[in-house]
Scaffold this motif. Structure first.
Motif, mmCIF file in Angstrom:
data_model
loop_
_atom_site.group_PDB
_atom_site.id
_atom_site.type_symbol
_atom_site.label_atom_id
_atom_site.label_comp_id
_atom_site.label_asym_id
_atom_site.label_seq_id
_atom_site.Cartn_x
_atom_site.Cartn_y
_atom_site.Cartn_z
ATOM 1 N N VAL A 75 32.550 -3.797 22.914
ATOM 2 C CA VAL A 75 33.676 -2.974 22.761
ATOM 3 C C VAL A 75 33.418 -1.992 21.959
ATOM 4 C CG1 VAL A 75 36.124 -2.965 22.008
ATOM 5 C CG2 VAL A 75 35.250 -4.954 23.099
ATOM 6 N N ILE A 76 33.647 -0.589 22.313
ATOM 7 C CA ILE A 76 33.346 0.525 21.482
ATOM 8 C C ILE A 76 34.683 1.452 21.056
ATOM 9 C CG2 ILE A 76 32.144 2.736 21.400
ATOM 10 C CD1 ILE A 76 30.412 0.368 21.568
ATOM 11 N N LEU A 77 34.584 1.561 19.752
ATOM 12 C CA LEU A 77 35.736 2.670 19.118
ATOM 13 C C LEU A 77 34.884 3.769 18.883
ATOM 14 C CD1 LEU A 77 38.542 2.108 18.220
ATOM 15 C CD2 LEU A 77 37.724 2.365 15.991
ATOM 16 N N LEU A 78 34.955 4.758 19.771
ATOM 17 C CA LEU A 78 34.446 5.859 19.720
ATOM 18 C C LEU A 78 35.167 7.015 19.191
ATOM 19 C CD1 LEU A 78 32.084 7.868 20.788
ATOM 20 C CD2 LEU A 78 33.577 8.079 23.123
ATOM 21 N N ASN A 79 34.722 7.335 18.016
ATOM 22 C CA ASN A 79 35.593 8.486 17.103
ATOM 23 C C ASN A 79 34.758 9.776 17.134
ATOM 24 O OD1 ASN A 79 35.520 9.585 14.282
ATOM 25 N ND2 ASN A 79 37.947 9.075 14.835
ATOM 26 N N LEU A 80 35.709 10.880 17.698
ATOM 27 C CA LEU A 80 35.045 12.214 17.554
ATOM 28 C C LEU A 80 35.419 13.044 16.487
ATOM 29 C CD1 LEU A 80 33.424 12.517 20.538
ATOM 30 C CD2 LEU A 80 35.424 11.009 20.818
ATOM 31 N N TRP A 81 34.641 13.452 15.633
ATOM 32 C CA TRP A 81 35.094 14.023 14.486
ATOM 33 C C TRP A 81 34.287 15.164 14.054
ATOM 34 C CZ3 TRP A 81 32.269 13.582 9.589
ATOM 35 C CH2 TRP A 81 31.107 12.883 9.889
ATOM 36 N N ALA A 82 34.557 15.740 12.920
ATOM 37 C CA ALA A 82 33.773 16.738 12.243
ATOM 38 C C ALA A 82 33.754 16.787 10.802
ATOM 39 C CB ALA A 82 33.799 17.938 12.888
ATOM 40 N N GLY A 103 31.906 -4.843 12.809
ATOM 41 C CA GLY A 103 30.518 -4.475 13.599
ATOM 42 C C GLY A 103 29.541 -5.598 14.061
ATOM 43 N N GLY A 104 29.225 -5.541 15.209
ATOM 44 C CA GLY A 104 28.015 -6.637 15.567
ATOM 45 C C GLY A 104 27.692 -6.471 16.991
ATOM 46 N N ASP A 105 27.209 -7.547 17.504
ATOM 47 C CA ASP A 105 26.868 -7.685 18.997
ATOM 48 C C ASP A 105 27.759 -7.421 20.007
ATOM 49 O OD1 ASP A 105 24.212 -8.254 18.125
ATOM 50 O OD2 ASP A 105 24.338 -10.226 18.405
ATOM 51 N N ALA A 106 29.146 -7.449 19.770
ATOM 52 C CA ALA A 106 30.293 -7.624 20.444
ATOM 53 C C ALA A 106 31.200 -6.233 20.307
ATOM 54 C CB ALA A 106 31.153 -8.501 20.643
ATOM 55 N N PHE A 107 31.110 -5.681 18.958
ATOM 56 C CA PHE A 107 31.864 -4.608 18.699
ATOM 57 C C PHE A 107 31.287 -3.482 17.869
ATOM 58 C CE2 PHE A 107 34.464 -2.481 15.432
ATOM 59 C CZ PHE A 107 35.576 -1.668 16.374
ATOM 60 N N GLN A 108 31.415 -2.262 17.866
ATOM 61 C CA GLN A 108 30.650 -1.118 17.352
ATOM 62 C C GLN A 108 31.711 0.171 17.212
ATOM 63 O OE1 GLN A 108 27.376 -1.162 16.423
ATOM 64 N NE2 GLN A 108 27.633 1.026 15.591
ATOM 65 N N ILE A 157 38.538 6.904 21.051
ATOM 66 C CA ILE A 157 38.734 5.983 22.186
ATOM 67 C C ILE A 157 38.198 4.783 22.284
ATOM 68 C CG2 ILE A 157 38.154 6.317 24.597
ATOM 69 C CD1 ILE A 157 37.673 9.369 24.366
ATOM 70 N N LEU A 158 39.170 3.857 22.898
ATOM 71 C CA LEU A 158 38.728 2.646 22.734
ATOM 72 C C LEU A 158 38.089 2.119 24.077
ATOM 73 C CD1 LEU A 158 38.776 -0.184 21.113
ATOM 74 C CD2 LEU A 158 40.648 -0.836 22.281
ATOM 75 N N VAL A 159 36.703 1.730 24.378
ATOM 76 C CA VAL A 159 36.021 1.539 25.561
ATOM 77 C C VAL A 159 35.906 0.069 25.502
ATOM 78 C CG1 VAL A 159 33.881 2.150 26.750
ATOM 79 C CG2 VAL A 159 35.150 3.833 25.195
ATOM 80 N N ASP A 160 36.098 -0.535 26.840
ATOM 81 C CA ASP A 160 35.701 -1.977 26.956
ATOM 82 C C ASP A 160 34.146 -2.340 27.229
ATOM 83 O OD1 ASP A 160 35.175 -1.349 29.695
ATOM 84 O OD2 ASP A 160 36.962 -2.339 30.348
ATOM 85 N N PRO A 161 33.651 -3.555 27.391
ATOM 86 C CA PRO A 161 32.453 -3.619 27.478
ATOM 87 C C PRO A 161 31.906 -3.335 28.797
ATOM 88 C CG PRO A 161 33.540 -5.890 26.596
ATOM 89 C CD PRO A 161 34.568 -4.834 26.914
#
Length: 210
Positions: A75-82, A103-108, A157-161
């Protein structure tokens, strides 16, 4: 971004979350955009319909190409920033703490910088603000702005596996608020441990699937 579905809200309606609109003047440095965690909005997110994500590539601190698909099965928490974005700067420490907790093998947490200066802009900022758990990911050409139809920064953006978008939020959020962490643990079903980047085999080669 129309139709993506805000799965989170930093603040109560009808006040919109503070977000630095692309193409607009920078926000005042003394702005305080991080509002309540918005846990009351999570019920809407639980019924979100996954939608396909466009292919997305960027680079790491060493200039190596990274694809969002490299994080498959997490599961990814994709953060767009500057670094020039006031609301982004305000929420970065909470993203760092969230990555330390979950954070780990299942979440980043993938914090993707749109700074034109790339590594030269991000690494000093991380050092100055004490960010220790987030890997440096860079998009100096801001290709992600068009690919993801961004309206402003920060956008998360929350992205699933399976690499599908579950929802997104514009504006800063207190990402390590107890309610947020509890929600993620209960409803996304992943464990802990510190994760730093895409999976690599023992030789250090990045796995790209297959």
């Amino acid at each position: 971004m129309a139709g993506a579905g805000l799965w989170w809200s930093a603040g109560a309606a009808p006040t919109p979350p503070e977000v630095l609109r692309l193409g607009a003047p920078d926000a005042p440095s003394d702005a305080t955009p991080v509002a309540s965690s918005g846990v009351d909005k999570l019920e809407k997110f639980k019924g979100a319909e996954p939608k396909p994500m466009p292919p997305l590539s960027f680079i790491d601190a060493e200039g190596r190409r990274v694809d969002l698909a490299d994080f498959k099965d997490r599961v990814i928490l994709l953060n767009l920033w500057a670094t020039w974005c006031g609301p982004c700067v305000k929420e970065m420490p909470s993203l760092d703490r969230l990555q330390a907790q979950l954070g780990g093998d299942a979440f980043q947490v993938v914090a993707l910088s749109l700074d034109r200066g790339g590594r030269a802009a991000v690494e000093p900022f991380y050092k100055k603000t004490g960010v220790q758990n987030l890997t440096v990911f860079l998009d100096p050409a801001s290709d992600s702005m068009k690919a993801l139809s961004l309206r402003g920064l920060p956008t998360t953006i929350l992205v699933d596996p399976e690499g599908r978008e579950l929802g997104r939020v514009e504006g800063a959020v207190e990402w390590d608020a107890p309610e947020v962490v509890t929600f993620l643990r209960q409803h996304l079903g992943y464990g802990g441990g510190r994760g730093g980047g895409p999976a690599r085999d023992r030789s250090g080669v990045m796995k790209t699937g297959g």
